[in-house]
Design a protein around this motif. Structure first.
Motif, PDB file in Angstrom:
ATOM      1  N   ALA A 177       0.826  -1.204   0.000  1.00  0.00           N
ATOM      2  CA  ALA A 177       0.000   0.000   0.000  1.00  0.00           C
ATOM      3  C   ALA A 177       0.860   1.255   0.000  1.00  0.00           C
ATOM      4  CB  ALA A 177      -0.925  -0.003   1.217  1.00  0.00           C
ATOM      5  N   GLN A 231     -10.147   5.589  11.016  1.00  0.00           N
ATOM      6  CA  GLN A 231     -10.788   4.476  10.313  1.00  0.00           C
ATOM      7  C   GLN A 231     -10.944   3.241  11.198  1.00  0.00           C
ATOM      8  OE1 GLN A 231      -9.497   4.213   5.925  1.00  0.00           O
ATOM      9  NE2 GLN A 231      -7.762   5.242   6.913  1.00  0.00           N
ATOM     10  N   ASP A 247      -7.388  -7.613   6.330  1.00  0.00           N
ATOM     11  CA  ASP A 247      -7.810  -6.968   5.080  1.00  0.00           C
ATOM     12  C   ASP A 247      -8.328  -5.554   5.343  1.00  0.00           C
ATOM     13  OD1 ASP A 247      -7.121  -9.213   3.651  1.00  0.00           O
ATOM     14  OD2 ASP A 247      -9.175  -9.930   3.372  1.00  0.00           O
ATOM     15  N   ALA A 248      -9.088  -5.386   6.426  1.00  0.00           N
ATOM     16  CA  ALA A 248      -9.613  -4.062   6.764  1.00  0.00           C
ATOM     17  C   ALA A 248      -8.475  -3.098   7.104  1.00  0.00           C
ATOM     18  CB  ALA A 248     -10.589  -4.167   7.936  1.00  0.00           C
ATOM     19  N   ALA A 256      -6.736  -2.104   3.838  1.00  0.00           N
ATOM     20  CA  ALA A 256      -7.594  -1.177   3.099  1.00  0.00           C
ATOM     21  C   ALA A 256      -7.544   0.221   3.712  1.00  0.00           C
ATOM     22  CB  ALA A 256      -9.034  -1.699   3.078  1.00  0.00           C
ATOM     23  N   ALA A 257      -7.562   0.299   5.044  1.00  0.00           N
ATOM     24  CA  ALA A 257      -7.456   1.596   5.710  1.00  0.00           C
ATOM     25  C   ALA A 257      -6.112   2.240   5.417  1.00  0.00           C
ATOM     26  CB  ALA A 257      -7.647   1.422   7.219  1.00  0.00           C
ATOM     27  N   GLU A 265      -4.280   1.891   2.749  1.00  0.00           N
ATOM     28  CA  GLU A 265      -4.258   2.393   1.372  1.00  0.00           C
ATOM     29  C   GLU A 265      -4.766   3.820   1.316  1.00  0.00           C
ATOM     30  OE1 GLU A 265      -6.590  -0.548  -0.596  1.00  0.00           O
ATOM     31  OE2 GLU A 265      -4.914  -1.960  -0.835  1.00  0.00           O
ATOM     32  N   THR A 266      -5.826   4.085   2.070  1.00  0.00           N
ATOM     33  CA  THR A 266      -6.349   5.456   2.155  1.00  0.00           C
ATOM     34  C   THR A 266      -5.397   6.353   2.928  1.00  0.00           C
ATOM     35  OG1 THR A 266      -8.629   4.619   2.091  1.00  0.00           O
ATOM     36  CG2 THR A 266      -8.290   6.839   2.983  1.00  0.00           C
TER      37      THR A 266
END
Length: 429
Positions: free
Chosen positions: A340, A390, A414-415, A418-419, A421-422
């Motif tokens: 990420a 997040q 995974d969560a 994903a956080a 990446e933001t």
């Protein structure tokens, strides 16, 4: 994210508690902002007083290796508490704990229970001094061994520079007995022992540093320290408060194949309760009162409820494949975070050992205290808050390791990725 109740509690806390907390890092001073107040915890998550949920990678700073509020640990605590909370007298569970540690960590033929990691390290150093008749100890930059006076010393400009007190209240005369070395520096360690080896009672080290982020030992470094201590008659002390039963079932000494003279424990052996211990060979430990002249005592040591919690946790980590699965989760998380960061063009790297990991805002690998200090701490602060918003809770300091638990599953990892990446794109912009 609602924070009203946490803010109110923090304001009240600051009126009656130094900095509003009972341990400094909790105050968020190194990352800015104000801390949230936890209402409850379950599995991989914390829930604060405002109803917010966080995926937790702090794990009460290490002990929650099987996740928060594990049913087996909770049941053991409740069952034992029904018979009494404290006796101040011997109980069977403390014998079980000593036997369990000795079985899992062969260098510890005998064990003394205490109430915290700080007590364990202080006691181990006193024993080293009593056993050798020497006064000086050696510690490493970035290694934290609790808040004892001998440990609150920062490094000087060279291996032989006397330590300077890191905190008011630590006498200079006591700091002068503590020598500091850079972690992972073979030559500096050799030079120090060549010069002062006959005066050194013991060398204490976090075999995997967890208090300067997460710094693994370079190949052969721990073996080198073992050889130096043996050659000069000093005791090698592994502070495994953090690494014990986390980086391998037998701790860092099992993972790296190095047997220390003394080992300190905490975290996991308490299962979330306040516990510490130190252990070593029978010959060394029989120097401790009342078997020997080195005095150490504690009214609540071997507390039955704490012993029950720790024994239940140690039973869980002995399950076949436990540590392999934990390590696989750490790799999945760290690989995902690095990917990420790379996609966002943010300089970033990780370190990982067993169930521990470190996040560095710098190209890797980072394996020295100097390297950790040189990382972009401002970027970490922005990343920390972007993740917290997040619902991802990382250690509120750029100089603390992260911890995985067996309760973290694919969904939580995974969560988190994903956080991230933001968050990486947000801090870059």
């Amino acid at each position: 994210m609602q924070t009203d109740r946490s803010q109110q509690l923090f304001e009240r806390a600051r009126q009656r508690m130094p900095g509003g907390v009972n341990s400094p890092v909790r105050a968020f001073k190194s990352v800015g902002g104000e801390p949230f107040f936890v209402q409850r915890a379950e599995g991989a998550c914390l829930f604060d007083v405002d109803g917010n949920r966080y995926i937790d990678y702090v794990g009460s700073w290490g002990p929650m290796i099987a996740g928060h509020n594990h049913p087996a640990v909770l049941e053991a605590v409740v069952r034992t508490a029904r018979d009494g909370l404290s006796f101040g007298a011997p109980n069977a569970l403390e014998v079980d704990m000593a036997e369990t540690i000795a079985r899992l960590v062969p260098s510890c033929q005998m064990v003394r229970m205490v109430n915290s990691g700080t007590e364990a390290t202080l006691s181990a150093v006193r024993l080293a001094r009593g056993a050798t008749g020497r006064a000086r100890i050696v510690k490493f930059e970035g290694c934290y061994h609790g808040h004892g006076d001998s440990f609150l010393v920062k490094a000087g400009s060279g291996a032989l520079t006397f330590g300077e007190p890191d905190s008011p209240g630590v006498p200079k005369a006591l700091a002068d007995l503590t020598l500091t070395l850079p972690y992972n520096d073979f030559d500096a360690a050799t030079a120090l022992f060549d010069t002062a080896g006959d005066d050194i009672a013991g060398l204490i080290i976090e075999p995997v540093v967890g208090n300067a982020n997460c710094l693994p030992p370079r190949e052969g470094f721990l073996q080198h320290l073992r050889e130096l201590c043996t050659r000069h008659g000093a005791l090698l002390i592994f502070d495994e408060v953090m690494t014990g039963f986390r980086v391998a079932l037998g701790g860092a000494q099992a993972r790296y194949g190095v047997a220390p003279d003394l080992t300190t424990f905490g975290k996991i052996i308490g299962g979330g309760m306040p516990v510490g211990a130190y252990g070593g060979s029978r010959a060394l430990m029989e120097r401790v009162s009342p078997a020997g002249p080195v005095y150490q005592a504690g009214t609540l040591s071997g507390n039955p409820v704490a012993m029950a919690a720790g024994l239940a946790m140690l039973e869980l980590v002995q399950a076949p494949g436990f540590h392999a699965a934990l390590e696989a989760k750490v790799h999945a998380l760290c690989d995902g975070l690095e990917a990420a960061a790379g996609a966002a063009g943010v300089p970033f790297s990780t370190q990982r050992v067993g169930g521990m990991f470190g996040l560095f805002f710098a190209p890797g690998p980072v394996d020295t205290h100097a390297g950790a200090v040189a990382c972009d701490t401002a970027a970490f602060r922005r990343f920390f808050h972007a993740m917290l918003r997040q619902g991802i809770y990382l250690a509120p300091s750029a100089f603390e390791a992260g911890f995985m638990s067996s309760a973290h599953g694919e969904a939580e990892i995974d969560a988190t990725i994903a956080a991230a990446e933001t968050a990486f794109f947000a801090i870059r912009d």
